[in-house]
Design an enzyme around this catalytic site. Structure first.
Site, PDB file in Angstrom:
ATOM      1  N   SER A 158       1.630   2.596   7.280  1.00 23.57           N
ATOM      2  CA  SER A 158       0.435   2.026   6.686  1.00 23.57           C
ATOM      3  C   SER A 158      -0.156   1.076   7.721  1.00 23.57           C
ATOM      4  O   SER A 158       0.494   0.096   8.092  1.00 23.57           O
ATOM      5  CB  SER A 158       0.823   1.271   5.408  1.00 23.57           C
ATOM      6  N   LYS A 199      -1.555   6.230   7.172  1.00 24.02           N
ATOM      7  CA  LYS A 199      -2.463   5.698   6.146  1.00 24.02           C
ATOM      8  C   LYS A 199      -3.282   4.580   6.779  1.00 24.02           C
ATOM      9  O   LYS A 199      -2.726   3.650   7.378  1.00 24.02           O
ATOM     10  CB  LYS A 199      -1.617   5.197   4.979  1.00 24.02           C
ATOM     11  N   LYS A 222      -5.920   1.530   6.233  1.00 25.44           N
ATOM     12  CA  LYS A 222      -6.536   0.637   5.255  1.00 25.44           C
ATOM     13  C   LYS A 222      -8.041   0.621   5.507  1.00 25.44           C
ATOM     14  O   LYS A 222      -8.490   0.538   6.670  1.00 25.44           O
ATOM     15  CB  LYS A 222      -5.970  -0.776   5.404  1.00 25.44           C
ATOM     16  N   ASP A 237      -6.422   3.844   2.196  1.00 26.40           N
ATOM     17  CA  ASP A 237      -6.098   2.982   1.058  1.00 26.40           C
ATOM     18  C   ASP A 237      -7.133   1.869   0.989  1.00 26.40           C
ATOM     19  O   ASP A 237      -7.247   1.052   1.914  1.00 26.40           O
ATOM     20  CB  ASP A 237      -4.690   2.390   1.232  1.00 26.40           C
ATOM     21  N   GLU A 268      -6.341   6.412  -1.584  1.00 25.71           N
ATOM     22  CA  GLU A 268      -5.511   5.563  -2.455  1.00 25.71           C
ATOM     23  C   GLU A 268      -6.337   4.433  -3.064  1.00 25.71           C
ATOM     24  O   GLU A 268      -7.044   3.714  -2.345  1.00 25.71           O
ATOM     25  CB  GLU A 268      -4.345   5.003  -1.610  1.00 25.71           C
ATOM     26  N   ASP A 304      -2.330   3.456  -7.136  1.00 26.19           N
ATOM     27  CA  ASP A 304      -1.308   2.465  -6.784  1.00 26.19           C
ATOM     28  C   ASP A 304      -1.404   1.329  -7.811  1.00 26.19           C
ATOM     29  O   ASP A 304      -0.729   1.353  -8.849  1.00 26.19           O
ATOM     30  CB  ASP A 304      -1.540   2.009  -5.327  1.00 26.19           C
ATOM     31  N   LYS A 360       5.770   2.151  -6.607  1.00 28.34           N
ATOM     32  CA  LYS A 360       6.422   1.002  -5.982  1.00 28.34           C
ATOM     33  C   LYS A 360       7.394   0.473  -7.018  1.00 28.34           C
ATOM     34  O   LYS A 360       6.971   0.025  -8.089  1.00 28.34           O
ATOM     35  CB  LYS A 360       5.405  -0.082  -5.623  1.00 28.34           C
ATOM     36  N   GLY A 362       5.134   0.657  -0.412  1.00 29.40           N
ATOM     37  CA  GLY A 362       5.865  -0.490   0.102  1.00 29.40           C
ATOM     38  C   GLY A 362       5.039  -1.749  -0.041  1.00 29.40           C
ATOM     39  O   GLY A 362       3.837  -1.703  -0.291  1.00 29.40           O
TER      40      GLY A 362
HETATM   41  O1  OSB Z   1      -1.540  -1.087  -1.189  1.00 32.07           O
HETATM   42  O2  OSB Z   1       0.151  -0.098  -0.468  1.00 32.07           O
HETATM   43  C1  OSB Z   1      -0.519  -1.129  -0.549  1.00 32.07           C
HETATM   44  C2  OSB Z   1       1.026  -3.853   1.632  1.00 32.07           C
HETATM   45  C3  OSB Z   1       0.770  -4.969   0.870  1.00 32.07           C
HETATM   46  C4  OSB Z   1       0.076  -4.834  -0.308  1.00 32.07           C
HETATM   47  C5  OSB Z   1      -0.375  -3.571  -0.737  1.00 32.07           C
HETATM   48  C6  OSB Z   1      -0.093  -2.443   0.031  1.00 32.07           C
HETATM   49  C7  OSB Z   1       0.590  -2.596   1.250  1.00 32.07           C
HETATM   50  C8  OSB Z   1       0.838  -1.498   2.166  1.00 32.07           C
HETATM   51  C9  OSB Z   1       1.965  -1.647   3.137  1.00 32.07           C
HETATM   52  O3  OSB Z   1       0.155  -0.503   2.247  1.00 32.07           O
HETATM   53  C10 OSB Z   1       3.105  -0.757   2.856  1.00 32.07           C
HETATM   54  C11 OSB Z   1       4.277  -1.122   3.730  1.00 32.07           C
HETATM   55  O4  OSB Z   1       4.188  -0.856   4.920  1.00 32.07           O
HETATM   56  O5  OSB Z   1       5.256  -1.694   3.232  1.00 32.07           O
HETATM   57 MG    MG Z   2      -1.848   0.869  -1.879  1.00 32.11          MG
END
Ligand code: OSB
Ligand code: MG
Length: 377
Positions: free
Chosen positions: A144, A169, A171, A196, A221, A246, A270, A298
């Protein structure tokens, strides 16, 4: 007459709560804000010479979902731990009668349930993955990537692809979406890409979201609000690209409503967000019945949370790569002795002993602990 239990159950003797602060190697930027360090509550449950561990995934302030660390600690201390310590449990499901009556607080409930699962699988002398019904010894993972300018993002995608990660992924947020996607897709025509939005868009952004169909994303996402299901239905109906939920999915009930309504075609589970492993399994099973793939999300976990995520990801319907990438991407040093590192996009299930299969590096843990409290009967 009720049948006598097979075995008298595990007596929970005491608990410990710690708060730790770990600096992140790289600030993690998402549409809702920037994180430069991870503040993590850690729960230990003790019974009969064994210890079960969990991490909480709530943030200091309610920027991902509503829970906060301080609210969570008071909920655990005032409501939950007094009902858990000094009691016998024949498995994690026996926590339900204690946890279910309280509203919300699923991240806090997950801490207790996950520590109990670790403890329970240790009492059974089984890896947590086996106790949960998992079917794999290693799980596919992707990365991510936080929000950054286009050249930085391209360099990060390059290194993830080189390392063999199974999907990347990105952001995104309003104003940092189509241009980024065009540049990344041109440079990596065959990479498995997802995005995401962490809730940054609205129904009125439908044309923009529709324009993402061109980039062959595996899914988009959580484009819309954290508490929405029905607007996601309207967007999913118009997109070719799958929506992955999510933030909107806090429970198996949420998952049922979302799947029946058609709000998405993929779910990110999660374990910390949905209240623990039992709820994760319920969502996993429900999705399997709907032929909807799941993957394990995560929250930048340290070694305890990362290990829980890996064990959970061994269940059969976790068919898309998860976010549990190498711990060394996040932290200069982890709190567990075992290195949780992916090899060619696969994360081996830690099995240094039963349960979550990792051991705590107390020497380091003590140096990053800012609060430590003991609870006993
Ligand atoms: O939306 O998945 C998410 C991290 C913090 C808050 C929300 C998210 C995330 C990540 C990181 O996408 C996932 C990871 O690398 O642990
Ligand atoms: Mg997410």
């Amino acid at each position: 007459m009720t049948a006598a239990p097979l075995f008298p159950g595990l007596l929970i003797e005491s608990a410990e709560i710690r708060l730790i602060r770990l600096p992140l190697l790289t600030p993690f930027v998402i549409s809702t804000g920037t994180m430069t360090e991870k503040v993590i509550p850690i729960l230990t449950l003790r019974a009969e010479g064994l210890e079960g561990y969990s991490e909480g995934v709530m943030d200091p302030l309610p920027d991902y979902l509503e829970e906060t660390i301080s609210g969570s600690l008071s909920f655990l201390k005032e409501a939950v731990l007094p009902q858990v310590i000094g009691k016998r449990f024949n498995g994690p499901a026996e926590l339900n009668s204690i946890l279910d009556p309280w509203r919300g607080h699923r991240m806090s409930k997950a801490m207790v349930e996950m520590a109990m699962w670790d403890l329970w699988s240790k009492a059974l002398n089984l890896p947590l993955s086996v106790a949960l019904g998992g079917v794999r010894d290693a799980v596919d993972v992707g990365v991510s990537l936080g929000i950054a300018d286009i050249p930085t993002t391209i360099a990060r995608v390059e290194s993830a692809v080189q390392a063999g990660y199974k999907r990347v992924k990105l952001k995104i947020k309003r104003g940092h979406d189509l241009g980024l996607l065009k540049a990344v897709r041109e440079r990596f025509p065959h990479a498995k890409l997802t995005v995401d939005a962490n809730t940054d868009y609205k129904l009125s952004d439908l044309p923009l979201l529709k324009a993402m169909d061109e980039f062959a994303l595996d899914y988009i996402e959580q484009p819309l609000a954290f508490d929405d299901i029905s607007d996601h239905v309207k967007v999913q109906e118009k997109l070719l690209t799958a929506i992955c939920l999510d933030e909107s999915i806090r429970s198996a009930v949420d998952a049922r409503k979302a799947l029946v309504a058609g709000a998405g075609r993929v779910i990110n589970i999660k374990v910390g967000r949905v209240g623990g492993h039992n709820a994760s399994r319920a969502i996993h099973d429900l999705c399997a019945a709907f032929d909807v793939p799941v993957w394990c999300g995560g929250m930048l976990e340290a070694g305890i949370g990362r290990a829980h995520n890996i064990h959970l990801s061994t269940l059969a319907n976790f068919t898309k790569p998860g976010d549990t990438s190498s711990a060394s991407r996040y932290f200069p040093r982890d709190i567990v002795n075992e290195a949780l590192e992916a090899v060619d996009g696969q994360m081996p299930v830690p099995k240094n002993g039963p349960g979550i299969g990792v051991t705590l590096d107390y020497k380091f843990l003590d140096t990053v602990t800012s609060l430590q409290e003991e609870f006993a009967a």
